[in-house]
Design a protein around this motif. Structure first.
Motif, short mmCIF file in Angstrom:
data_model
loop_
_atom_site.label_atom_id
_atom_site.label_comp_id
_atom_site.label_asym_id
_atom_site.label_seq_id
_atom_site.Cartn_x
_atom_site.Cartn_y
_atom_site.Cartn_z
N SER A 143 15.20 4.98 24.08
CA SER A 143 14.46 5.03 25.34
C SER A 143 13.93 3.65 25.73
O SER A 143 13.87 3.31 26.91
CB SER A 143 13.29 6.01 25.23
N HIS A 144 13.57 2.84 24.74
CA HIS A 144 13.10 1.48 25.02
C HIS A 144 14.23 0.57 25.49
O HIS A 144 14.00 -0.43 26.18
CB HIS A 144 12.44 0.88 23.79
N LEU A 145 15.45 0.92 25.11
CA LEU A 145 16.58 0.04 25.39
C LEU A 145 17.44 0.52 26.54
O LEU A 145 18.50 -0.06 26.81
CB LEU A 145 17.45 -0.10 24.14
N ASN A 146 17.03 1.59 27.24
CA ASN A 146 17.89 2.05 28.34
C ASN A 146 17.84 1.07 29.50
O ASN A 146 17.00 0.18 29.57
CB ASN A 146 17.49 3.47 28.79
N ALA A 201 15.78 -3.64 30.16
CA ALA A 201 16.31 -4.91 30.65
C ALA A 201 15.24 -5.99 30.59
O ALA A 201 14.15 -5.85 31.11
CB ALA A 201 16.81 -4.75 32.08
N GLY A 202 15.57 -7.09 29.91
CA GLY A 202 14.68 -8.23 29.85
C GLY A 202 13.55 -8.10 28.84
O GLY A 202 12.72 -8.98 28.73
N LYS A 203 13.51 -7.01 28.09
CA LYS A 203 12.45 -6.82 27.12
C LYS A 203 12.71 -7.63 25.86
O LYS A 203 13.84 -7.77 25.41
CB LYS A 203 12.31 -5.34 26.74
N PRO A 205 22.96 -6.54 21.47
CA PRO A 205 22.53 -6.00 22.77
C PRO A 205 21.98 -4.58 22.74
O PRO A 205 21.41 -4.13 23.73
CB PRO A 205 23.83 -6.05 23.59
N ASP A 206 22.16 -3.85 21.64
CA ASP A 206 21.73 -2.45 21.64
C ASP A 206 21.05 -2.08 20.33
O ASP A 206 20.98 -2.87 19.38
CB ASP A 206 22.92 -1.52 21.92
N GLY A 207 20.55 -0.83 20.29
CA GLY A 207 19.81 -0.37 19.13
C GLY A 207 20.64 -0.29 17.88
O GLY A 207 20.15 -0.58 16.78
N VAL A 208 21.90 0.12 17.99
CA VAL A 208 22.77 0.22 16.81
C VAL A 208 22.97 -1.15 16.19
O VAL A 208 22.84 -1.33 14.97
CB VAL A 208 24.12 0.85 17.20
#
Length: 360
Positions: free
Chosen positions: A218-221, A226-228, A333-336
């Motif tokens: 949810s934090h990475l959607n 974006a930009g976090k 770039p992603d959670g995985v």
């Protein structure tokens, strides 16, 4: 006349019960926070609810109608706020005047419901028990509504019996609604407890992997991520198997619980901590750069190293942890990828001596 009144009030009661059940179903899907916005929303919905009850009321004369519109006002006063109760009363009072016309009965009903909203709101703000609040609110509504109705139906045949049926119904429905709402409240508490337990690790009280991954996603959607700036710590207890083998699994559980408390005390309110399984933990640091994450990881490592884990009155031990750190960047770039990179850094920390923080 009496039979028609009983039948009409029964229909009114079923509508009341149905609305409460429907409202409870909606509220279960989200946490209701006490705020001005929610007070306004609840007051409007409750006011509309009361208007519906009036639409299905029992006509006694050309001007007088009987229904249980007082119950929503009491519910708002006791369970929400005095503001919501007053708002509910105003909406219903204005609807009574607008829809049924301005006449002696409508004006009287307007002032009765406004008085009930004010008095019930004041009662709702006291420190009395829920039960005592119900008794006082319904007692007041019986007095003012009963007097108003009795004076308005002076020409109605069997007015004493009609009034007796209405007031008896109001008391009966109020008792029913009290126990019904208390049942729903206890039921909702149990559901909330089950939900919380389903999101937590049973031993440490931290998030479980499934809930952690859900929050991370949810934090990475694309809408919010974006930009976090975000970093992740992957933490493992060094030589944890030796603790279980030497002191027993119950002592190992003590270590895990106390370690979880250390993590909670060192984390910020927005950080998410989970137990991945066994002796592994993850900590998501929101709005945190890589350099800051390394500093946090070092504080955690040092705090664990300097902590005493008391297994019994006669026995205490010291432990260490290894920590891998990773942060969001173009190559992650992603959670995985974030979890994989932090796991690789943790593996390197354990392979190169343990009790250290590593960033690849």
């Amino acid at each position: 006349m009496i039979f028609e009144t009983i039948r009409g009030l029964f229909v009114n009661m079923t509508i009341l019960t149905s609305f409460i059940m429907f409202g409870n179903m909606i509220m279960q899907e989200k946490h209701i926070i006490k705020s001005l916005r929610n007070n306004i929303t609840n007051g409007i919905l409750s006011g509309i609810f009361g208007c519906v009850l009036m639409l299905f009321s029992v006509p006694i004369s050309n001007q007088v109608i009987l229904d249980f519109r007082y119950i929503p006002v009491v519910i708002m006063a006791i369970y929400v706020s005095s503001y919501a109760a007053a708002e509910t009363a105003i909406i219903m009072g204005l609807f009574r005047l607008a829809y049924f016309g301005i006449n002696e009965a409508s004006v009287s009903a307007f002032f009765v419901i406004i008085m009930l909203g004010i008095v019930s709101g004041a009662i709702g703000r006291t420190k009395l028990s829920i039960r005592d609040k119900w008794i006082l609110c319904i007692g007041f509504s019986i007095i003012v509504a009963g007097y108003s109705i009795y004076t308005l139906i002076y020409e109605t045949e069997n007015r004493s019996y009609v009034l007796l049926v209405f007031l008896s119904g109001l008391v009966s429905v109020s008792v029913l609604m009290y126990y019904f709402l208390e049942f729903l409240n206890k039921f909702n508490i149990k559901i909330e407890s089950i939900r919380n337990d389903a999101e937590k690790d049973y031993l440490t009280g931290l998030k479980n992997p499934r809930q952690f991954d859900k929050i991370l996603k949810s934090h990475l959607n694309t809408d919010t991520g974006a930009g976090k700036e975000m970093a992740l710590l992957y933490i493992d207890i060094d030589h944890f198997k030796k603790i279980n083998d030497q002191y027993g699994h119950s002592s190992g559980d003590i270590v895990l619980k106390e370690l979880g408390m250390i993590f909670k005390n060192l984390a910020r309110s927005q950080d998410i901590i989970s137990r991945r399984g066994g002796e592994e933990f993850t900590m998501l640091l929101v709005d945190c750069q890589l350099e800051q994450a390394v500093a946090v990881a070092e504080r955690i490592r040092s705090a664990v190293e300097n902590s005493e884990f008391r297994l019994s009155e006669q026995c205490s031990i010291h432990i260490t942890v290894s920590i891998g750190v990773a942060a969001l960047e173009p190559s992650i770039p992603d959670g995985v990828k974030l979890l994989e990179q932090a796991d690789k850094a943790l593996y390197q920390a354990k392979e190169t001596g343990r009790n250290k923080v590593v960033v690849i």
